[in-house]
Write a protein that holds these residues in place. Structure first.
Motif, PDB file in Angstrom:
ATOM      1  N   ILE A 152      23.021 -16.778  47.908  1.00 26.77           N
ATOM      2  CA  ILE A 152      22.363 -17.671  46.953  1.00 26.77           C
ATOM      3  C   ILE A 152      22.266 -19.044  47.593  1.00 26.77           C
ATOM      4  CG2 ILE A 152      23.009 -16.460  44.829  1.00 26.77           C
ATOM      5  CD1 ILE A 152      25.305 -18.517  44.518  1.00 26.77           C
ATOM      6  N   VAL A 153      21.148 -19.714  47.362  1.00 29.07           N
ATOM      7  CA  VAL A 153      20.943 -21.044  47.937  1.00 29.07           C
ATOM      8  C   VAL A 153      20.309 -21.943  46.873  1.00 29.07           C
ATOM      9  CG1 VAL A 153      20.724 -20.166  50.290  1.00 29.07           C
ATOM     10  CG2 VAL A 153      18.674 -20.442  48.906  1.00 29.07           C
ATOM     11  N   PRO A 154      20.669 -23.241  46.830  1.00 27.50           N
ATOM     12  CA  PRO A 154      20.194 -24.108  45.744  1.00 27.50           C
ATOM     13  C   PRO A 154      18.878 -24.832  46.012  1.00 27.50           C
ATOM     14  CG  PRO A 154      21.915 -25.217  46.966  1.00 27.50           C
ATOM     15  CD  PRO A 154      21.781 -23.846  47.580  1.00 27.50           C
ATOM     16  N   LEU A 155      18.521 -25.024  47.287  1.00 28.70           N
ATOM     17  CA  LEU A 155      17.279 -25.701  47.668  1.00 28.70           C
ATOM     18  C   LEU A 155      17.197 -27.119  47.091  1.00 28.70           C
ATOM     19  CD1 LEU A 155      14.982 -22.596  47.310  1.00 28.70           C
ATOM     20  CD2 LEU A 155      15.558 -23.750  49.440  1.00 28.70           C
ATOM     21  N   GLY A 156      18.339 -27.789  47.050  1.00 32.25           N
ATOM     22  CA  GLY A 156      18.365 -29.139  46.517  1.00 32.25           C
ATOM     23  C   GLY A 156      17.589 -30.138  47.354  1.00 32.25           C
ATOM     24  N   THR A 157      17.582 -29.939  48.670  1.00 36.04           N
ATOM     25  CA  THR A 157      16.858 -30.885  49.530  1.00 36.04           C
ATOM     26  C   THR A 157      15.364 -30.795  49.286  1.00 36.04           C
ATOM     27  OG1 THR A 157      18.523 -30.221  51.140  1.00 36.04           O
ATOM     28  CG2 THR A 157      16.898 -31.834  51.851  1.00 36.04           C
ATOM     29  N   VAL A 158      14.870 -29.584  49.084  1.00 36.38           N
ATOM     30  CA  VAL A 158      13.452 -29.413  48.747  1.00 36.38           C
ATOM     31  C   VAL A 158      13.144 -30.137  47.441  1.00 36.38           C
ATOM     32  CG1 VAL A 158      11.657 -27.741  48.176  1.00 36.38           C
ATOM     33  CG2 VAL A 158      13.309 -27.226  49.989  1.00 36.38           C
ATOM     34  N   ALA A 159      14.021 -29.979  46.457  1.00 35.51           N
ATOM     35  CA  ALA A 159      13.816 -30.633  45.164  1.00 35.51           C
ATOM     36  C   ALA A 159      13.820 -32.153  45.302  1.00 35.51           C
ATOM     37  CB  ALA A 159      14.890 -30.189  44.179  1.00 35.51           C
ATOM     38  N   ALA A 160      14.738 -32.695  46.088  1.00 31.16           N
ATOM     39  CA  ALA A 160      14.817 -34.154  46.264  1.00 31.16           C
ATOM     40  C   ALA A 160      13.605 -34.681  47.015  1.00 31.16           C
ATOM     41  CB  ALA A 160      16.106 -34.522  46.995  1.00 31.16           C
ATOM     42  N   ARG A 161      13.188 -33.962  48.065  1.00 31.17           N
ATOM     43  CA  ARG A 161      11.994 -34.397  48.810  1.00 31.17           C
ATOM     44  C   ARG A 161      10.760 -34.342  47.923  1.00 31.17           C
ATOM     45  NH1 ARG A 161       9.781 -31.844  52.272  1.00 31.17           N
ATOM     46  NH2 ARG A 161      10.869 -29.838  52.344  1.00 31.17           N
ATOM     47  N   ARG A 162      10.660 -33.317  47.100  1.00 32.55           N
ATOM     48  CA  ARG A 162       9.506 -33.205  46.202  1.00 32.55           C
ATOM     49  C   ARG A 162       9.494 -34.358  45.210  1.00 32.55           C
ATOM     50  NH1 ARG A 162       8.637 -27.610  43.247  1.00 32.55           N
ATOM     51  NH2 ARG A 162       7.959 -27.075  45.349  1.00 32.55           N
ATOM     52  N   ALA A 163      10.650 -34.699  44.653  1.00 42.19           N
ATOM     53  CA  ALA A 163      10.715 -35.832  43.731  1.00 42.19           C
ATOM     54  C   ALA A 163      10.324 -37.124  44.436  1.00 42.19           C
ATOM     55  CB  ALA A 163      12.112 -35.952  43.133  1.00 42.19           C
ATOM     56  N   SER A 164      10.707 -37.261  45.698  1.00 44.19           N
ATOM     57  CA  SER A 164      10.333 -38.437  46.473  1.00 44.19           C
ATOM     58  C   SER A 164       8.819 -38.534  46.626  1.00 44.19           C
ATOM     59  CB  SER A 164      11.008 -38.394  47.844  1.00 44.19           C
ATOM     60  OG  SER A 164      10.611 -39.491  48.638  1.00 44.19           O
ATOM     61  N   THR A 165       8.181 -37.409  46.936  1.00 41.71           N
ATOM     62  CA  THR A 165       6.720 -37.382  47.050  1.00 41.71           C
ATOM     63  C   THR A 165       6.066 -37.698  45.714  1.00 41.71           C
ATOM     64  OG1 THR A 165       6.840 -35.753  48.830  1.00 41.71           O
ATOM     65  CG2 THR A 165       4.747 -35.937  47.663  1.00 41.71           C
ATOM     66  N   SER A 166       6.610 -37.151  44.641  1.00 40.72           N
ATOM     67  CA  SER A 166       6.057 -37.420  43.311  1.00 40.72           C
ATOM     68  C   SER A 166       6.165 -38.900  42.965  1.00 40.72           C
ATOM     69  CB  SER A 166       6.776 -36.579  42.257  1.00 40.72           C
ATOM     70  OG  SER A 166       6.523 -35.199  42.438  1.00 40.72           O
ATOM     71  N   LEU A 167       7.284 -39.514  43.324  1.00 42.12           N
ATOM     72  CA  LEU A 167       7.442 -40.948  43.079  1.00 42.12           C
ATOM     73  C   LEU A 167       6.412 -41.764  43.844  1.00 42.12           C
ATOM     74  CD1 LEU A 167      11.311 -41.128  43.017  1.00 42.12           C
ATOM     75  CD2 LEU A 167       9.837 -42.148  41.274  1.00 42.12           C
ATOM     76  N   GLU A 168       6.143 -41.366  45.067  1.00 38.11           N
ATOM     77  CA  GLU A 168       5.125 -42.069  45.855  1.00 38.11           C
ATOM     78  C   GLU A 168       3.773 -42.017  45.147  1.00 38.11           C
ATOM     79  OE1 GLU A 168       3.015 -41.843  50.302  1.00 38.11           O
ATOM     80  OE2 GLU A 168       4.719 -40.548  49.811  1.00 38.11           O
ATOM     81  N   GLN A 169       3.421 -40.853  44.630  1.00 35.13           N
ATOM     82  CA  GLN A 169       2.133 -40.715  43.942  1.00 35.13           C
ATOM     83  C   GLN A 169       2.156 -41.410  42.578  1.00 35.13           C
ATOM     84  OE1 GLN A 169       1.672 -36.284  45.747  1.00 35.13           O
ATOM     85  NE2 GLN A 169       0.126 -36.830  44.242  1.00 35.13           N
ATOM     86  N   LEU A 170       3.296 -41.397  41.908  1.00 31.71           N
ATOM     87  CA  LEU A 170       3.399 -42.147  40.656  1.00 31.71           C
ATOM     88  C   LEU A 170       3.103 -43.618  40.896  1.00 31.71           C
ATOM     89  CD1 LEU A 170       4.317 -42.838  37.731  1.00 31.71           C
ATOM     90  CD2 LEU A 170       6.663 -42.896  38.619  1.00 31.71           C
ATOM     91  N   TYR A 171       3.678 -44.187  41.932  1.00 31.65           N
ATOM     92  CA  TYR A 171       3.453 -45.603  42.197  1.00 31.65           C
ATOM     93  C   TYR A 171       1.991 -45.885  42.546  1.00 31.65           C
ATOM     94  CZ  TYR A 171       8.190 -47.357  41.710  1.00 31.65           C
ATOM     95  OH  TYR A 171       9.395 -47.763  41.182  1.00 31.65           O
ATOM     96  N   GLN A 172       1.294 -44.922  43.110  1.00 32.97           N
ATOM     97  CA  GLN A 172      -0.137 -45.097  43.352  1.00 32.97           C
ATOM     98  C   GLN A 172      -0.907 -45.159  42.035  1.00 32.97           C
ATOM     99  OE1 GLN A 172      -0.620 -41.693  45.871  1.00 32.97           O
ATOM    100  NE2 GLN A 172      -0.082 -42.785  47.749  1.00 32.97           N
ATOM    101  N   VAL A 173      -0.525 -44.308  41.077  1.00 34.11           N
ATOM    102  CA  VAL A 173      -1.155 -44.358  39.752  1.00 34.11           C
ATOM    103  C   VAL A 173      -0.831 -45.680  39.064  1.00 34.11           C
ATOM    104  CG1 VAL A 173      -1.333 -43.259  37.484  1.00 34.11           C
ATOM    105  CG2 VAL A 173      -1.076 -41.843  39.530  1.00 34.11           C
ATOM    106  N   LEU A 174       0.431 -46.116  39.130  1.00 37.40           N
ATOM    107  CA  LEU A 174       0.813 -47.387  38.517  1.00 37.40           C
ATOM    108  C   LEU A 174       0.083 -48.560  39.177  1.00 37.40           C
ATOM    109  CD1 LEU A 174       4.683 -46.929  38.050  1.00 37.40           C
ATOM    110  CD2 LEU A 174       2.879 -46.650  36.336  1.00 37.40           C
ATOM    111  N   ALA A 175      -0.182 -48.451  40.474  1.00 40.69           N
ATOM    112  CA  ALA A 175      -0.936 -49.512  41.153  1.00 40.69           C
ATOM    113  C   ALA A 175      -2.350 -49.603  40.605  1.00 40.69           C
ATOM    114  CB  ALA A 175      -0.962 -49.245  42.661  1.00 40.69           C
ATOM    115  N   ILE A 176      -2.979 -48.458  40.393  1.00 35.88           N
ATOM    116  CA  ILE A 176      -4.324 -48.456  39.813  1.00 35.88           C
ATOM    117  C   ILE A 176      -4.298 -49.061  38.419  1.00 35.88           C
ATOM    118  CG2 ILE A 176      -6.190 -46.958  38.983  1.00 35.88           C
ATOM    119  CD1 ILE A 176      -5.441 -45.043  41.322  1.00 35.88           C
ATOM    120  N   GLU A 177      -3.323 -48.669  37.610  1.00 35.98           N
ATOM    121  CA  GLU A 177      -3.228 -49.230  36.260  1.00 35.98           C
ATOM    122  C   GLU A 177      -3.008 -50.737  36.312  1.00 35.98           C
ATOM    123  OE1 GLU A 177      -0.858 -48.719  32.015  1.00 35.98           O
ATOM    124  OE2 GLU A 177      -0.079 -47.711  33.798  1.00 35.98           O
TER     125      GLU A 177
END
Length: 515
Positions: free
Chosen positions: A425-450
């Protein structure tokens, strides 16, 4: 080193803080190292020190081959692929690994700890491929690339330079590469420090994003002449979710000097000869305004839960085997298993996506002349039709949200057996953290447009009736981007503004509004 906080880790990761060790900081680690050497000398069987690794742990390895065993561990794990982790992420994982090793249950040499501190001081950043870890025995693969660089192999960046051979960086610093032996390599790689380092940066960025979203919501509400009533703390008092109550408190306080919002007051029905009065003003607003404390409050609760999990992990020892020198025990277990961080990162990721969706809905309403309180279409102040204003930027915000939704599948439930079914069994926490990091980057792009859109609306309508918080946000935006008069490419401005919004130093004046 005192107990590591998220704020301190972020400061060091971004190069705005440092790490210093005293003799007392090193004492627990020195004691564990001495205990380890005694047990090796007595030829005790210790996983990864006098045995092979994983399913090869049944192989006994002579202590005389210690250095080769540790070197081979690093070599066979250096199999990462993909783009390198960001420098801030590498510095964050080094701080996190240092904090874990300092607790005196790993048995590493004091020189390794001192070298980590030196690398942070001199800004030596190893080239670490982002992909290749399942987070089960910790972040074996990316941490092995750090170990490789510290041993004088691979590539590093020195004080912001391009990639250079690690050996060359050591020469410039006037130091010799580390020789990893005894338990140095396995302790360096066998932990959750990549996951927790990235997650710690995510935690700080996510909390700032909620506060920035609250400021944008307030300005959005003022531009639409919304009802302040929705922010009233009494509403939150009878629905005691801490995040919702926090948002009510913030929005109510920040809006107290606003003359643009409709004040709360009791309303009486008008005289109605036939019993009906049609086409009157609505007594309450659309959900993007009225449900702001509930929407962002739920996100704030997720951010705080995530931050608490990360802070707990930063205070932990993630390694195997574990040494308890005071009790003369060596225990084999699974503290490297990153399930807590995996769940927390997936939960945060969904909250981040929701923030982006919420921002995109505000952009859509404020740029629509049918719903935006008599502001021009797409916030183009003149020659609408000849010029399209923020029409393209609004489409980009929609596209970002659509892409973010494709990232919503949780990583933490994607366990797949590996390592000859040793890691079954493996948790894949690093994948989850990296994905959240990418999502945050895109969130800030949306907030910049707003931010660009709402700042333009203030330019058109004026700021005389706005709250001081909204005027401050507008002034901040105009320090980073000029008003849009005629159509022009906005890509670079969106990028510049998204980076400014996400950087703690840049938004410090805005964050001060929440003190």
């Amino acid at each position: 080193m005192q107990q590591l906080t998220l704020e301190h880790l972020e400061a060091v990761a971004l190069g705005h803080g440092d790490v210093r060790l005293s003799d007392s900081d090193l004492e627990a680690a020195r004691k564990a190292h001495r205990f380890l050497l005694q047990r090796i000398e007595s030829r005790q069987r210790i996983y990864g020190v006098t045995t092979g690794y994983g399913p090869l742990a049944s192989t006994y390895v002579s202590p005389e081959q210690s250095a080769l065993l540790q070197q081979n561990l690093v070599y066979h794990l250096c199999s990462g692929v993909g783009e390198p982790l960001a420098p801030s992420q590498v510095r964050a994982l080094m701080v996190a690994r240092l904090a874990s090793l300092l607790r005196g249950h790993s048995g590493v040499s004091p020189l390794l700890l001192e070298r980590l501190v030196l690398w942070l001081k001199e800004d030596v950043v190893a080239e670490i491929p982002a992909r290749g870890t399942v987070g089960a025995s910790g972040d074996l693969t990316p941490l092995a690339h750090l170990a490789r660089a510290m041993s004088g192999s691979g590539r590093v960046s020195l004080q912001g330079s391009g990639w250079i051979p690690s050996e060359e960086a050591h020469r410039r610093l006037g130091i010799s590469p580390l020789q990893l032996e005894h338990k140095d390599a396995i302790s360096l790689v066998n932990g959750t420090s990549v996951t927790v380092g990235i997650a710690a940066l995510n935690a700080m960025q996510a909390q700032r994003a909620v506060k920035l979203s609250a400021l944008l919501v307030l300005l959005y509400a003022e531009l639409l002449n919304g009802h302040r009533e929705a922010f009233h703390p009494r509403i939150g008092a009878i629905r005691p979710h801490p995040g919702q109550q926090q948002l009510h408190g913030w929005l109510w306080r920040l809006s107290e000097d606003s003359a643009a919002l409709k004040p709360w007051r009791a309303h009486s029905l008008p005289d109605m000869p036939c019993g009906l009065a049609l086409n009157r003003d609505l007594p309450q607003d659309a959900y993007t305004l009225r449900c702001a404390p509930q929407a962002l409050g739920a996100v704030w609760d997720v951010c705080r839960q995530h931050a608490d999990t990360v802070a707990c992990e930063l205070d932990a020892v993630s390694d195997n085997p574990l040494l308890f020198a005071e009790d003369e025990m060596i225990l084999h277990g699974g503290n490297f298993f990153g399930q807590h961080l995996a769940f927390a990162s997936d939960h945060l990721n969904n909250a981040v996506i929701q923030m982006a969706l919420y921002s995109e809905r505000r952009i859509a309403r404020i740029t629509d002349p049918q719903r935006n309180n008599n502001l021009p279409a797409f916030m183009q102040p003149r020659d609408t039709g000849l010029h399209s204003g923020f029409m393209g930027a609004q489409v980009s915000a929609t596209a970002l949200v659509a892409e973010l939704r494709t990232h919503a599948m949780p990583a933490s439930i994607q366990s797949i057996p590996t390592n000859a079914d040793n890691q079954d069994i493996v948790p894949l926490g690093t994948v989850a953290a990296r994905r959240a990091s990418t999502s945050l980057e895109q969130l800030y792009q949306v907030l910049a447009i707003e931010t660009l859109v709402l700042a333009q609306a203030v330019d058109i309508r004026g700021d005389a009736t706005l709250s001081e918080a909204s005027r401050k946000l507008h002034r901040w935006a105009r320090e980073h981007a000029a008003p849009l008069l005629d159509d022009r490419p906005l890509a670079e401005e969106i990028d510049t503004l998204s980076h400014a919004l996400s950087h703690p130093t840049s938004v410090k004046p805005l964050m001060a509004l929440f003190d």
